[in-house]
Design a protein around this motif. Sequence first.
Motif, PDB file in Angstrom:
ATOM      1  N   SER A 276      14.769  11.634  21.950  1.00 43.93           N
ATOM      2  CA  SER A 276      15.404  10.669  21.104  1.00 43.93           C
ATOM      3  C   SER A 276      15.302  10.745  19.673  1.00 43.93           C
ATOM      4  O   SER A 276      16.046  11.126  18.744  1.00 43.93           O
ATOM      5  CB  SER A 276      15.468   9.394  21.590  1.00 43.93           C
TER       6      SER A 276
ATOM      7  N   THR B 280      20.012  18.640  23.424  1.00 42.90           N
ATOM      8  CA  THR B 280      21.180  18.188  24.364  1.00 42.90           C
ATOM      9  C   THR B 280      20.933  18.566  26.080  1.00 42.90           C
ATOM     10  O   THR B 280      20.961  17.744  26.848  1.00 42.90           O
ATOM     11  CB  THR B 280      22.542  18.646  23.959  1.00 42.90           C
TER      12      THR B 280
ATOM     13  N   PHE C 213      18.066  16.454  27.059  1.00 45.17           N
ATOM     14  CA  PHE C 213      18.633  15.195  27.600  1.00 45.17           C
ATOM     15  C   PHE C 213      19.535  15.210  29.124  1.00 45.17           C
ATOM     16  O   PHE C 213      19.409  14.638  29.867  1.00 45.17           O
ATOM     17  CB  PHE C 213      19.599  14.479  26.506  1.00 45.17           C
TER      18      PHE C 213
ATOM     19  N   LEU D  77      20.609   7.799  24.476  1.00 48.31           N
ATOM     20  CA  LEU D  77      21.728   8.589  24.261  1.00 48.31           C
ATOM     21  C   LEU D  77      22.429   8.408  23.181  1.00 48.31           C
ATOM     22  O   LEU D  77      23.250   7.272  23.276  1.00 48.31           O
ATOM     23  CB  LEU D  77      22.378   8.801  25.652  1.00 48.31           C
TER      24      LEU D  77
ATOM     25  N   THR E 199      25.826  12.983  22.139  1.00 47.29           N
ATOM     26  CA  THR E 199      25.155  13.735  23.288  1.00 47.29           C
ATOM     27  C   THR E 199      25.781  13.131  24.648  1.00 47.29           C
ATOM     28  O   THR E 199      25.995  14.130  25.480  1.00 47.29           O
ATOM     29  CB  THR E 199      23.419  13.394  23.187  1.00 47.29           C
ATOM     30  N   VAL E 200      26.234  11.822  24.551  1.00 55.87           N
ATOM     31  CA  VAL E 200      26.809  11.209  25.717  1.00 55.87           C
ATOM     32  C   VAL E 200      27.912  12.094  25.951  1.00 55.87           C
ATOM     33  O   VAL E 200      28.382  12.382  27.199  1.00 55.87           O
ATOM     34  CB  VAL E 200      27.217   9.690  25.485  1.00 55.87           C
TER      35      VAL E 200
END
Length: 255
Positions: free
Chosen positions: A108, A124, A127, A147, A151-152
């Motif tokens: 993050s 990305t 994650f 997040l 990215t979500v």
Amino acid sequence: MSRFDVLLGTDFDGQPVSDVDDVIYEALDDPRHRERVPGLVDLLNDHSAEIRDRFLACVALTTWAEPAGFDAVMEASRDPERVPWYDALIDRKFSVDNTFAQLSSAVSDSDHLALEKGTWEQRTEAFRALVRIADREYFDEKLGDLLDVRTVADVLPDIREVVARGTAELAARRPQRFDLATQLVDLAAAMATVDAATAVSLAQDVLSHDAGHRPLNHAVAIVQRAKTLETRRFADYLSALGDGAVRAQIREALA
């Protein structure tokens, strides 16, 4: 002075520091950190080095948005319990591994440098790898909140899949090593600003199997983050299940 002390035990003016985090986060605004990257990569990959030193090298490289750091996070996520530093940090509440929580924070915190260095895609994917193990590994209530919206949007299918797997675990009534329900609710809540309807659906699936105070409390974030017909109905659902404290939070979220 040891190799570790040179790389992470001194600031960029060569002065000793008492906290490694001071060096890691100072680097976000100091381009001189790039001079230490090759040495940290060597340390990360040195199987004879201290496990703690290798882990902190990974945290530094990841925070600094370096491909070697992101690659190490993805590799660790493939088989978590075989990672050398697994259990090097233990969560006080549940007595389980806490290294993945720290790595998620590092991913993050790499956001600005990832844009600067052109490594956002690797960020990305790191994650995504972490999200995919969130039904098995503990993230200390960090992952869902860490997040970012961009990215979500990229990892939506992965969030849906891992929440579904975790919900199946809850449905099977298997003993859990940590508060899985709350962790799954947090992931659902991360989706709220991108896909509120799915966020509500996933959270309701989780709560149908575990409607304890903590999962309900965390589910209020969905109501806070999105104002849609689905989230208003979800607010009523939470109010019916929750106690006075949960209802008070819902009233505040809707105000």
